[in-house]
Design a protein around this motif. Structure first.
Motif, PDB file in Angstrom:
ATOM      1  N   GLU A 117       0.840  -1.188   0.000  1.00  0.00           N
ATOM      2  CA  GLU A 117       0.000   0.000   0.000  1.00  0.00           C
ATOM      3  C   GLU A 117       0.877   1.239   0.000  1.00  0.00           C
ATOM      4  OE1 GLU A 117      -2.381  -0.355   3.470  1.00  0.00           O
ATOM      5  OE2 GLU A 117      -3.570  -2.031   2.707  1.00  0.00           O
ATOM      6  N   GLY A 118       0.501   2.224  -0.782  1.00  0.00           N
ATOM      7  CA  GLY A 118       1.289   3.448  -0.847  1.00  0.00           C
ATOM      8  C   GLY A 118       0.612   4.486  -1.702  1.00  0.00           C
ATOM      9  N   ASN A 119       1.404   5.186  -2.519  1.00  0.00           N
ATOM     10  CA  ASN A 119       0.838   6.248  -3.346  1.00  0.00           C
ATOM     11  C   ASN A 119       1.692   6.518  -4.575  1.00  0.00           C
ATOM     12  OD1 ASN A 119       2.538   7.603  -0.965  1.00  0.00           O
ATOM     13  ND2 ASN A 119       2.720   8.906  -2.793  1.00  0.00           N
ATOM     14  N   LEU A 120       1.048   7.060  -5.607  1.00  0.00           N
ATOM     15  CA  LEU A 120       1.756   7.667  -6.719  1.00  0.00           C
ATOM     16  C   LEU A 120       2.052   9.107  -6.320  1.00  0.00           C
ATOM     17  CD1 LEU A 120      -0.442   6.348  -9.667  1.00  0.00           C
ATOM     18  CD2 LEU A 120       1.768   5.451  -8.936  1.00  0.00           C
ATOM     19  N   TYR A 121       2.844   9.805  -7.142  1.00  0.00           N
ATOM     20  CA  TYR A 121       3.224  11.169  -6.764  1.00  0.00           C
ATOM     21  C   TYR A 121       3.237  12.066  -7.998  1.00  0.00           C
ATOM     22  CZ  TYR A 121       5.974  15.077  -4.984  1.00  0.00           C
ATOM     23  OH  TYR A 121       6.408  16.328  -4.633  1.00  0.00           O
ATOM     24  N   ILE A 122       2.452  13.159  -7.935  1.00  0.00           N
ATOM     25  CA  ILE A 122       2.397  14.129  -9.027  1.00  0.00           C
ATOM     26  C   ILE A 122       2.543  15.528  -8.435  1.00  0.00           C
ATOM     27  CG2 ILE A 122       1.068  15.005 -10.979  1.00  0.00           C
ATOM     28  CD1 ILE A 122      -0.562  12.404 -10.884  1.00  0.00           C
ATOM     29  N   ASP A 123       3.502  16.288  -8.937  1.00  0.00           N
ATOM     30  CA  ASP A 123       3.729  17.656  -8.477  1.00  0.00           C
ATOM     31  C   ASP A 123       3.574  18.599  -9.670  1.00  0.00           C
ATOM     32  OD1 ASP A 123       4.506  20.049  -7.424  1.00  0.00           O
ATOM     33  OD2 ASP A 123       6.446  19.368  -6.672  1.00  0.00           O
TER      34      ASP A 123
END
Length: 275
Positions: A117-123
């Protein structure tokens, strides 16, 4: 659009499970025997991105290891999903049109299986170039990077697999509401105005969103739900204007329900006291 990985991003480990640093998918093509399944991204919903705020969509998946490998063997295998569009190989090799994970934690289920379990990352910040074109608001495919390592840490096998699952990336929208006069006599007209704007990923600003059908909703004081009372179309400047008859005290708001490239926008409410 360039890679969505953090500058420094590593997996978090629970128990004896070990995964390598989250680098770009390997270009080496060899069957690893690792299985990644049950991938769920952003709870199955579109990913909506604005112009300034970092977005970290949740991701979860299962890992099954091949014969000869165990979750008790740290840093001997690596597996993570990513998003891409166009050619998977080009996206993964160059970082263009590629969104990777920000980090994740894996929990052992047994010697061969783990839940991650975690996340993607968009900045969206201009210095990151993560969403630098409005054409990025489209359907993205899901790929998986898989690696196996030798005991000494050298790469033994690596591959990329694509999945039939897709994810929609959308531009954020905003809406405003103003209802007047306040207060108003019962039976008189209330003028409700507002505006709808949409994120422009090329300029990092919010532009007027014209030609959109938007719902005016009302919730009476003491009631639990909003009901649509009228619809209006945004002008060339994104503006909204309509009138309703005052009947009871309550709250007004505009709601734009989005489309294939744009997210939902719900304005803050404006309360009107009816005398």
């Amino acid at each position: 659009m360039k890679t969505g990985r953090r500058t420094v991003a590593v997996a978090t480990f629970v128990g004896a499970l070990g995964l390598s640093v989250l680098n770009a998918p390997t270009a080496q093509a060899a069957d690893t025997g690792i299985t990644v399944s049950n991938i769920v991204i952003n709870n199955g919903k579109p990913i909506v991105v604005g112009t300034t705020k970092e977005v970290e969509p949740p991701i979860s998946f299962d890992i099954a290891l091949p014969s000869g490998y165990s979750t008790a063997d740290p840093f001997r295998y690596d597996a993570f999903p990513f998003l891409y569009r166009g050619s998977m190989q080009t996206a993964a090799d160059t970082g263009e049109n590629f969104i990777g994970p920000g980090g994740y934690t894996c929990y052992e289920r047994d010697a061969k299986h783990a839940r991650c379990e975690g996340n993607l990352y968009i900045d969206p910040h201009p210095s990151q170039d993560h969403v630098d074109s409005n054409s990025d608001a489209t359907t993205w495919k899901v790929g998986v990077s898989l690696k196996l390592f030798k005991a000494d840490g050298d790469l033994k096998a690596g591959e990329r697999e694509t999945r039939s699952t897709t994810v929609q990336l959308k531009r954020a929208a905003k809406a405003t509401t103003n209802a007047s006069p306040e207060p108003v006599a019962k039976g008189k007209s209330i003028t409700v105005t507002g505006k709808v704007t949409r994120a422009n990923w090329s300029t990092k600003k919010y532009d007027a969103y014209s030609g959109r059908t938007v719902s005016l909703q009302f919730r009476a004081k003491g009631a639990d739900t909003f009901k649509t009372v009228k619809k209006a179309t945004t002008s060339s400047t994104g503006g909204l204007k309509t009138t309703v008859t005052a009947s009871v005290d309550g709250y007004y708001r505009w709601v734009y329900y989005g489309n294939s490239t744009t997210g939902v926008a719900t304005s803050a409410v404006d309360y009107v006291d009816v005398l």
